[in-house]
Design a protein around this motif. Sequence first.
Motif, PDB file in Angstrom:
ATOM      1  N   SER A 232      28.789  42.066  28.077  1.00 62.52           N
ATOM      2  CA  SER A 232      30.421  41.661  28.269  1.00 62.52           C
ATOM      3  C   SER A 232      30.867  43.258  27.645  1.00 62.52           C
ATOM      4  O   SER A 232      30.203  44.119  27.176  1.00 62.52           O
TER       5      SER A 232
ATOM      6  N   THR B  19      34.235  39.376  33.863  1.00 65.66           N
ATOM      7  CA  THR B  19      34.399  39.989  32.375  1.00 65.66           C
ATOM      8  C   THR B  19      33.132  39.729  31.470  1.00 65.66           C
ATOM      9  O   THR B  19      33.024  40.540  30.509  1.00 65.66           O
TER      10      THR B  19
ATOM     11  N   GLY C 122      39.975  41.884  33.040  1.00 69.86           N
ATOM     12  CA  GLY C 122      38.720  42.108  33.739  1.00 69.86           C
ATOM     13  C   GLY C 122      39.114  43.171  34.807  1.00 69.86           C
ATOM     14  O   GLY C 122      38.206  43.078  35.726  1.00 69.86           O
TER      15      GLY C 122
ATOM     16  N   ASP D 231      36.898  45.008  31.516  1.00 66.09           N
ATOM     17  CA  ASP D 231      37.171  44.920  30.190  1.00 66.09           C
ATOM     18  C   ASP D 231      38.090  43.560  29.976  1.00 66.09           C
ATOM     19  O   ASP D 231      38.977  43.421  30.644  1.00 66.09           O
ATOM     20  N   LEU D 232      37.423  42.569  28.884  1.00 71.43           N
ATOM     21  CA  LEU D 232      38.078  41.557  28.868  1.00 71.43           C
ATOM     22  C   LEU D 232      39.591  41.627  28.297  1.00 71.43           C
ATOM     23  O   LEU D 232      40.286  40.798  28.490  1.00 71.43           O
TER      24      LEU D 232
END
Length: 211
Positions: free
Chosen positions: A168, A123, A68, A63-64
């Motif tokens: 993403s 990410t 990450g 997860d950005l």
Amino acid sequence: MKKIGLLGLTLLSVATLSACSSSKTDNKNTSSSSSVEQTTSSTSAEETKKTVRSVYDSVVVGDLMNNGEGGTTKDTVINAYGNPASTSTTSLNGMTVEQVTWIGNGNATGITVSIQFINNNATSKMISGFQFSRDSKIGLTEFNNLATGTSYTDVVNTLGEPDTTSESLISGSKSVTANWITGIKGNVGANFVLQFTNDSLTSKSQSGLTD
């Protein structure tokens, strides 16, 4: 506002990152020494492409918004693909984002894999230039039959893997954009793009498809 700014990272555009004033690029002209490419001479083009794709599919995107965490590490990808063709780093919203790109050679010519890392965790990722060989061509009817909500897996089982795809993960929401270019019924340059959110088809567009 921070989330809006971070959305730009999902584009996986080398040109955009290179244009940033804070970016630093390290180009490597040496050939990749990955195990994938070491076996190229003894395998067919299709087998090599499948191996490259298998490695790509195994990369987990973290997860950005959480730096990450849980994403596949850069070292793991390098161990699979070998040294990258290029790397670039960009500072955005206080985070250092590194984009690493592998360009296939040998029987994998034309395939490009690009992965973004934060704190060495993946990410986002993109693969392009795959050029699948399809048993049957995809036309306008098949495209029109794709219903909103169809899962990514069901689409792939029906139409085959896309030639280009990017993925993403932001705030728990996975976004996948997939583009089919080869094996298409239609005018020169005909293609179609499908957008998935959390593995569910949310939008689609096409250009030049016919039956």
